[in-house]
Enzyme design. Structure first.
Site, PDB file in Angstrom:
ATOM      1  CE  LYS A   1      -4.353  -1.836   1.760  1.00 11.23           C
ATOM      2  NZ  LYS A   1      -5.458  -1.754   2.718  1.00 11.23           N
TER       3      LYS A   1
ATOM      4  CE  LYS B   1      -8.942  -8.964  -1.518  1.00 14.17           C
ATOM      5  NZ  LYS B   1     -10.000  -8.807  -0.561  1.00 14.17           N
TER       6      LYS B   1
ATOM      7  CE  LYS C   1     -14.955  -3.857   2.278  1.00 19.56           C
ATOM      8  NZ  LYS C   1     -14.309  -3.459   3.501  1.00 19.56           N
TER       9      LYS C   1
HETATM   10  P1  ATP Z   1     -10.162  -3.560   0.982  1.00 19.93           P
HETATM   11  O1  ATP Z   1      -9.964  -3.582  -0.510  1.00 19.93           O
HETATM   12  O2  ATP Z   1     -10.533  -2.199   1.564  1.00 19.93           O
HETATM   13  O3  ATP Z   1      -9.083  -4.277   1.754  1.00 19.93           O
HETATM   14  P2  ATP Z   1     -11.775  -5.928   1.004  1.00 19.93           P
HETATM   15  O4  ATP Z   1     -12.755  -6.057  -0.094  1.00 19.93           O
HETATM   16  O5  ATP Z   1     -10.520  -6.710   0.924  1.00 19.93           O
HETATM   17  O6  ATP Z   1     -11.511  -4.378   1.192  1.00 19.93           O
HETATM   18  P3  ATP Z   1     -11.901  -6.275   3.853  1.00 19.93           P
HETATM   19  O7  ATP Z   1     -12.686  -5.342   4.725  1.00 19.93           O
HETATM   20  O8  ATP Z   1     -10.418  -6.142   3.802  1.00 19.93           O
HETATM   21  O9  ATP Z   1     -12.505  -6.221   2.365  1.00 19.93           O
HETATM   22  O10 ATP Z   1     -12.249  -7.773   4.231  1.00 19.93           O
HETATM   23  C1  ATP Z   1     -13.413  -8.166   4.920  1.00 19.93           C
HETATM   24  C2  ATP Z   1     -13.531  -9.665   4.893  1.00 19.93           C
HETATM   25  O11 ATP Z   1     -13.923 -10.124   3.585  1.00 19.93           O
HETATM   26  C3  ATP Z   1     -12.230 -10.417   5.224  1.00 19.93           C
HETATM   27  O12 ATP Z   1     -12.542 -11.518   6.062  1.00 19.93           O
HETATM   28  C4  ATP Z   1     -11.747 -10.904   3.873  1.00 19.93           C
HETATM   29  O13 ATP Z   1     -10.960 -12.084   3.986  1.00 19.93           O
HETATM   30  C5  ATP Z   1     -13.056 -11.146   3.124  1.00 19.93           C
HETATM   31  N1  ATP Z   1     -12.910 -10.985   1.669  1.00 19.93           N
HETATM   32  C6  ATP Z   1     -12.557  -9.839   1.043  1.00 19.93           C
HETATM   33  N2  ATP Z   1     -12.536 -10.019  -0.292  1.00 19.93           N
HETATM   34  C7  ATP Z   1     -12.873 -11.320  -0.524  1.00 19.93           C
HETATM   35  C8  ATP Z   1     -13.018 -12.116  -1.713  1.00 19.93           C
HETATM   36  N3  ATP Z   1     -12.836 -11.601  -2.922  1.00 19.93           N
HETATM   37  N4  ATP Z   1     -13.400 -13.401  -1.595  1.00 19.93           N
HETATM   38  C9  ATP Z   1     -13.594 -13.939  -0.359  1.00 19.93           C
HETATM   39  N5  ATP Z   1     -13.472 -13.249   0.793  1.00 19.93           N
HETATM   40  C10 ATP Z   1     -13.106 -11.951   0.735  1.00 19.93           C
HETATM   41 MG    MG Z   2      -8.772  -6.405   2.329  1.00 16.35          MG
END
Ligand code: ATP
Ligand code: MG
Length: 332
Positions: A112, A195, A198
């Site tokens: 990051k 993956k 967000k």
């Molecule tokens: P950011 O991009 O802000 O890190 P994120 O989409 O990765 O957001 P997080 O808040 O970091 O979301 O993760 C929340 C939960 O969702 C965690 O337990 C993470 O392992 C799960 N998660 C996030 N993306 C995926 C995905 N594509 N498939 C399965 N599980 C996911």
């Molecule tokens: Mg994440």
């Protein structure tokens, strides 16, 4: 019942299908077997400098989606991280036990900060994993459900717990990672090798829980697939189609083999059409319930306050022990 803690950052107004299938659905099931604490980690979200009004809004939306998906505030403590002051307080103590080099080796920080450049990278982003360690250790959680991306941070948490325990005497439970079996990892519809995330830059590749069904159907219709025609599960050669099949299977409960048989001789169009229905059927009630909860923010805030009271009771106890062990004078 083993105690378990997990949380998500309110970095977006809506959770996406990856959060829902990879985390939230598991959290709901884990309430049956664990004493669960689920939080919205708003202090963590400050590391990406969100707009204040948006952060406030997103924090409530995230909590509303937890409840709408089935987190039961009667059974589980549902709270906002900043409502429990001990998170920030314990993080300070732990940061004084964390090596500078040790923190610098965290790959999420390296990734990051490399993207941001050193002038816009904050100390908060650097100490993010220490705050995460505090989140977990405060509750003496035995298990922490984490995705693969959080493994290194959990390892740091374990190291800090062991270091504290050996320097000051047994204090913290050393938490185990808990990776529920058969947890689907969901990929970006536009780039099925990345993956779904967000913070990804392809909004069309992300299926949001709060999307209008028409938008969901459109995103699925335009999902990237290969030039073949057969609906087969092959993550290497057919990453796009395989991702659609895993989403279908995770939501419909049908096996991949059943789905392949079902779609034999039919094209990708049919699969996408049916998948759009499966997804909107599954997310529809969640979206409706979350919207309802958001219509009464007073009630939602009360529910979060009750969760914070429960969390605070445990957290205060741990913090008092820690302050005492490190030699801070207790207030008369
Ligand atoms: P950011 O991009 O802000 O890190 P994120 O989409 O990765 O957001 P997080 O808040 O970091 O979301 O993760 C929340 C939960 O969702 C965690 O337990 C993470 O392992 C799960 N998660 C996030 N993306 C995926 C995905 N594509 N498939 C399965 N599980 C996911
Ligand atoms: Mg994440």
């Amino acid at each position: 019942r083993p105690r378990l803690l997990s949380g998500m950052q309110p970095t977006s107004g809506s959770l996406h299908l990856g959060n829902y299938l990879g985390a939230l659905k598991q959290w709901v099931a884990l309430q049956d077997t664990h004493e669960a604490l689920y939080c919205v980690v708003d202090l963590h979200a400050l590391t990406v400098a969100p707009d204040p009004a948006e952060l406030r809004e997103r924090t409530r939306w995230t909590a509303a989606q937890y409840v709408a998906a089935g987190i039961d505030p009667e059974r589980s403590a549902l709270f906002v991280q900043s409502h429990v002051p001990a998170h920030a307080q314990l993080a300070w103590v732990l940061s004084c036990l964390t090596g500078f080099g040790e923190a610098g080796r965290m790959t999420q920080f390296k990734d990051k900060s490399a993207k941001q450049g050193s002038d816009s990278t904050t100390v908060g982003l650097f100490t993010y994993p220490v705050l995460m360690a505090a989140d977990i250790l405060l509750y003496q959680a035995a298990e922490v459900p984490v995705g693969e991306d959080q493994r290194q941070h959990l390892e740091l948490t374990r190291n800090l717990a062991q270091r504290f325990n050996s320097r000051f005497g047994d204090t913290f439970v050393v938490p185990e990672p808990f990776i529920p079996k058969e947890t689907a990892k969901i990929y970006d519809l536009q780039d099925p090798t990345a993956k779904m995330s967000k913070s990804s830059s392809s909004p069309n590749g992300i299926v949001d829980v709060m999307d209008d069904p028409k938008v969901t159907a459109k995103k699925i219709r335009s999902a990237v697939t290969d030039t073949g025609r057969e609906v087969l599960y092959d993550p290497v050669e057919k990453a796009g189609v395989s991702n659609l099949l895993s989403i279908h299977s995770a939501l419909s409960g049908r096996t991949i083999a059943e789905l392949e048989a079902d779609f034999a001789g039919r094209g990708y169009g049919d699969l996408k059409k049916e998948l759009a229905e499966v997804v909107t059927d599954a997310l529809g009630p969640v979206r409706a319930r979350a919207t309802e909860l958001m219509a009464d923010p007073g009630a939602l805030d009360e529910l979060l306050a009750a969760g914070a009271d429960r969390a605070n009771e445990i957290a205060e106890r741990t913090l008092a022990t820690v302050y005492d062990k490190v030699g801070l004078v207790g207030r008369a």
